[in-house]
Design a protein around this motif. Structure first.
Motif, short mmCIF file in Angstrom:
data_model
loop_
_atom_site.label_atom_id
_atom_site.label_comp_id
_atom_site.label_asym_id
_atom_site.label_seq_id
_atom_site.Cartn_x
_atom_site.Cartn_y
_atom_site.Cartn_z
N MET A 47 -13.67 -4.56 -9.21
CA MET A 47 -14.77 -4.11 -10.06
C MET A 47 -16.13 -4.66 -9.64
SD MET A 47 -14.38 -1.87 -12.41
CE MET A 47 -13.06 -0.99 -13.22
N VAL A 48 -16.17 -5.90 -9.15
CA VAL A 48 -17.48 -6.47 -8.79
C VAL A 48 -18.06 -5.75 -7.57
CG1 VAL A 48 -16.89 -8.69 -9.80
CG2 VAL A 48 -16.52 -8.35 -7.36
N ASN A 49 -17.19 -5.20 -6.73
CA ASN A 49 -17.67 -4.42 -5.58
C ASN A 49 -18.05 -3.00 -5.99
OD1 ASN A 49 -17.22 -5.75 -2.65
ND2 ASN A 49 -15.81 -6.63 -4.14
N ARG B 52 -5.41 -1.81 -7.84
CA ARG B 52 -5.18 -0.37 -7.92
C ARG B 52 -5.60 0.19 -9.28
NH1 ARG B 52 0.50 0.72 -4.71
NH2 ARG B 52 0.06 2.84 -5.43
N MET B 53 -5.44 -0.60 -10.32
CA MET B 53 -5.86 -0.18 -11.65
C MET B 53 -7.37 0.06 -11.68
SD MET B 53 -5.03 -2.15 -15.23
CE MET B 53 -3.49 -2.72 -14.50
N ALA B 54 -8.14 -0.87 -11.09
CA ALA B 54 -9.61 -0.73 -11.06
C ALA B 54 -10.01 0.45 -10.18
CB ALA B 54 -10.23 -2.02 -10.54
N CYS B 55 -9.36 0.59 -9.04
CA CYS B 55 -9.70 1.69 -8.12
C CYS B 55 -9.36 3.05 -8.72
CB CYS B 55 -9.00 1.49 -6.78
SG CYS B 55 -9.67 0.13 -5.79
N ASP B 56 -8.22 3.13 -9.38
CA ASP B 56 -7.83 4.39 -10.01
C ASP B 56 -8.82 4.79 -11.10
OD1 ASP B 56 -5.63 4.60 -8.38
OD2 ASP B 56 -4.20 3.87 -9.86
N GLN C 161 -14.27 4.48 -1.10
CA GLN C 161 -13.20 3.77 -0.38
C GLN C 161 -13.37 2.26 -0.52
OE1 GLN C 161 -15.06 6.19 1.51
NE2 GLN C 161 -13.56 7.83 1.32
N MET C 162 -12.27 1.56 -0.24
CA MET C 162 -12.28 0.10 -0.33
C MET C 162 -11.31 -0.49 0.69
SD MET C 162 -11.50 -2.26 -3.70
CE MET C 162 -13.00 -1.69 -4.52
N THR C 163 -11.72 -1.57 1.34
CA THR C 163 -10.81 -2.35 2.16
C THR C 163 -10.62 -3.71 1.51
OG1 THR C 163 -12.53 -3.28 3.61
CG2 THR C 163 -11.55 -1.18 4.27
N VAL C 164 -9.42 -4.26 1.63
CA VAL C 164 -9.07 -5.49 0.93
C VAL C 164 -8.45 -6.47 1.91
CG1 VAL C 164 -7.76 -6.50 -0.98
CG2 VAL C 164 -8.62 -4.14 -1.16
N SER C 165 -9.08 -7.63 2.09
CA SER C 165 -8.52 -8.68 2.95
C SER C 165 -8.25 -9.92 2.10
CB SER C 165 -9.49 -9.02 4.09
OG SER C 165 -9.66 -7.90 4.94
N VAL C 166 -7.09 -10.51 2.29
CA VAL C 166 -6.67 -11.64 1.47
C VAL C 166 -6.08 -12.74 2.34
CG1 VAL C 166 -5.35 -12.36 -0.56
CG2 VAL C 166 -6.07 -9.98 -0.35
N ALA C 167 -6.54 -13.97 2.14
CA ALA C 167 -5.91 -15.15 2.75
C ALA C 167 -5.09 -15.84 1.67
CB ALA C 167 -6.98 -16.09 3.30
N ILE C 168 -3.83 -16.13 1.96
CA ILE C 168 -2.91 -16.65 0.95
C ILE C 168 -2.19 -17.90 1.46
CG2 ILE C 168 -2.46 -14.57 -0.40
CD1 ILE C 168 -0.41 -13.71 1.52
N THR D 36 0.81 -1.23 0.00
CA THR D 36 0.00 0.00 0.00
C THR D 36 0.83 1.27 0.00
OG1 THR D 36 -0.17 -0.08 2.43
CG2 THR D 36 -1.94 -1.13 1.16
N GLU D 37 2.16 1.13 0.01
CA GLU D 37 2.99 2.34 0.01
C GLU D 37 2.78 3.10 -1.31
OE1 GLU D 37 7.03 1.20 0.40
OE2 GLU D 37 7.07 -0.01 -1.43
N GLY D 38 2.72 4.39 -1.19
CA GLY D 38 2.53 5.21 -2.39
C GLY D 38 1.08 5.47 -2.73
N ILE D 39 0.15 4.83 -2.02
CA ILE D 39 -1.27 5.09 -2.29
C ILE D 39 -1.63 6.47 -1.75
CG2 ILE D 39 -3.64 4.43 -1.69
CD1 ILE D 39 -2.84 1.55 -1.80
N LYS D 40 -2.11 7.34 -2.62
CA LYS D 40 -2.53 8.67 -2.22
C LYS D 40 -4.05 8.76 -2.28
CE LYS D 40 1.75 10.87 -3.80
NZ LYS D 40 2.37 11.88 -4.69
N THR D 41 -4.64 9.35 -1.25
CA THR D 41 -6.11 9.44 -1.22
C THR D 41 -6.60 10.47 -2.24
OG1 THR D 41 -6.05 11.07 0.57
CG2 THR D 41 -6.19 8.75 1.20
N LYS D 42 -7.82 10.21 -2.76
CA LYS D 42 -8.38 11.04 -3.81
C LYS D 42 -9.67 11.73 -3.37
CE LYS D 42 -7.04 7.15 -6.76
NZ LYS D 42 -6.98 6.19 -5.63
N ASN D 43 -10.30 11.24 -2.28
CA ASN D 43 -11.60 11.72 -1.87
C ASN D 43 -11.53 12.52 -0.57
OD1 ASN D 43 -13.45 10.21 -3.86
ND2 ASN D 43 -12.15 8.58 -3.05
N LYS D 44 -12.28 13.62 -0.51
CA LYS D 44 -12.32 14.44 0.70
C LYS D 44 -12.89 13.65 1.88
CE LYS D 44 -12.80 18.92 -1.60
NZ LYS D 44 -13.68 20.12 -1.78
N SER D 45 -13.75 12.66 1.59
CA SER D 45 -14.36 11.88 2.66
C SER D 45 -13.37 10.93 3.31
CB SER D 45 -15.56 11.09 2.13
OG SER D 45 -15.21 10.33 0.99
#
Length: 356
Positions: free
Chosen positions: A74-76, A113-117, A89-96, A17-26
């Protein structure tokens, strides 16, 4: 390859998540603390959660991790659009499991990040853990919509027009194509192993299915698009849908949800259901009924919505939207009018992940 254990849970999250910059005032505060902080003073908050399980919702044999990340987001996002909302906004949890390394997760996050951007969504948190039964993905998307502009499933009324964006059945045909090629590959592997043919096994390591002419079907299955562009058109023309859903489990199932919650019936026309040429060809190749595929295939993520009959002329101005029928009184049932004008009762035969 970098072992995930070397970074640890929080190290992996920081790395991804490093380098992720927020885009929304909320988004008051994103990744980096026990909770994200969001501020929505004058609007309703929309929240949707989706879980994707390896072996149930996706197969890593034929979907790469970047496409999987893109599709998972995208499905969300599509669910927020289905309520006439704006995703924020989005939260992402992954079991690997131990098959995956840090570089694999970088690829997965690249798709996310491509879909979110694309739709201006901030990734604000999540979780990672280990798994002994394959990969699992849980995503929560948060959006907003003014209270009087939210579109539910229960607002359809008698004489409303039924509309659908895009075309239907292509994602399902893409899945059938991938499953067929997977079956062919493993059949050849089994035959080579039975003959102990090491040369054949080596050649199969470079196995490349022939998907020429079917690229659209693969794209629809592996890289679906949430239809925010259709919402933008609807808002520009001042159209107010009375009910709306995205088509994840099939047109029949979704339309029956709207009818049940709105207390109405419907009549849709087979000749008006939008079907792409590649979808029709693939259905013929597999000896499947293309209308059945369009009605029940699922994973199209197109928008299904109803509008008052007075908006008919406005609907004709929407690019990529087809009028497929109309809402009726409940006692008239939920019907499909075939090309020869015979009528059939719609059945919810869309995909059910809890069915054995």
């Amino acid at each position: 390859m970098t072992d995930i254990a070397k970074l640890g849970e929080f190290g992996l999250i920081r790395h991804l998540t490093e380098g992720i910059k927020t885009k929304n005032k909320s988004t008051a505060y994103g990744v980096g603390d026990d909770c994200a902080v969001m501020h929505y003073p004058d609007t309703e908050v929309l929240v949707t959660t989706d879980m994707l399980m390896e072996g149930v919702h996706f197969d890593l044999t034929y979907i790469d991790l970047e496409h999987l990340g893109y599709k998972s987001a995208m499905v969300n996002i599509s669910d927020i659009f289905a309520m006439n909302g704006t995703p924020r906004q989005m939260t992402v949890s992954v079991a690997i499991d131990k098959r995956l390394c840090v570089e694999d997760m970088e690829t997965f996050y690249s798709g996310l990040r491509m879909a979110c951007d694309k739709w201006g969504v901030d990734i604000v948190g999540g979780d990672t853990t280990s798994s002994y039964t394959g990969m699992a993905i849980s995503i929560t998307c948060i959006g907003e919509c003014p209270k009087d502009e939210i579109v539910y499933r229960n607002g359809a009324r008698d004489t409303d027009l039924i509309c659908v964006s895009g075309d239907l059945g292509a994602a399902y045909m893409g899945l059938q194509l991938l499953e067929r090629e997977k079956s062919v590959y493993y059949q050849q592997v089994d035959e080579a192993r039975k003959k102990n043919d090491k040369h054949a096994l080596e050649q199969l390591s470079d196995f490349q299915p022939d998907f020429a002419g079917k690229e659209y079907l693969l794209q629809r299955q592996l890289q679906p698009e949430a239809r925010g562009d259709i919402l933008q058109q609807i808002r520009r023309l001042n159209i107010r849908p009375t009910a709306m859903m995205d088509i994840s489990d099939g047109l029949s199932s979704e339309l029956m949800h709207i009818c049940k919650q709105s207390g109405c019936g419907c009549r849709i026309y087979e000749k008006n259901i939008p079907i792409d040429y590649q979808t029709a060809l693939m259905a013929e190749e597999l000896n499947m009924n293309v209308t059945t595929c369009a009605l029940n295939g699922g994973e199209d993520y197109e928008l299904l919505f109803t509008v008052p009959i007075g908006d008919h002329e406005k609907i004709e101005q929407l690019e990529g939207v087809k009028l497929i029928g109309h809402i009726t009184k409940k006692e008239l049932g939920q019907m499909l009018v075939a090309r020869d004008n015979t009528e059939f009762e719609l059945r919810a035969q869309g995909w059910n992940p809890l069915k054995g």
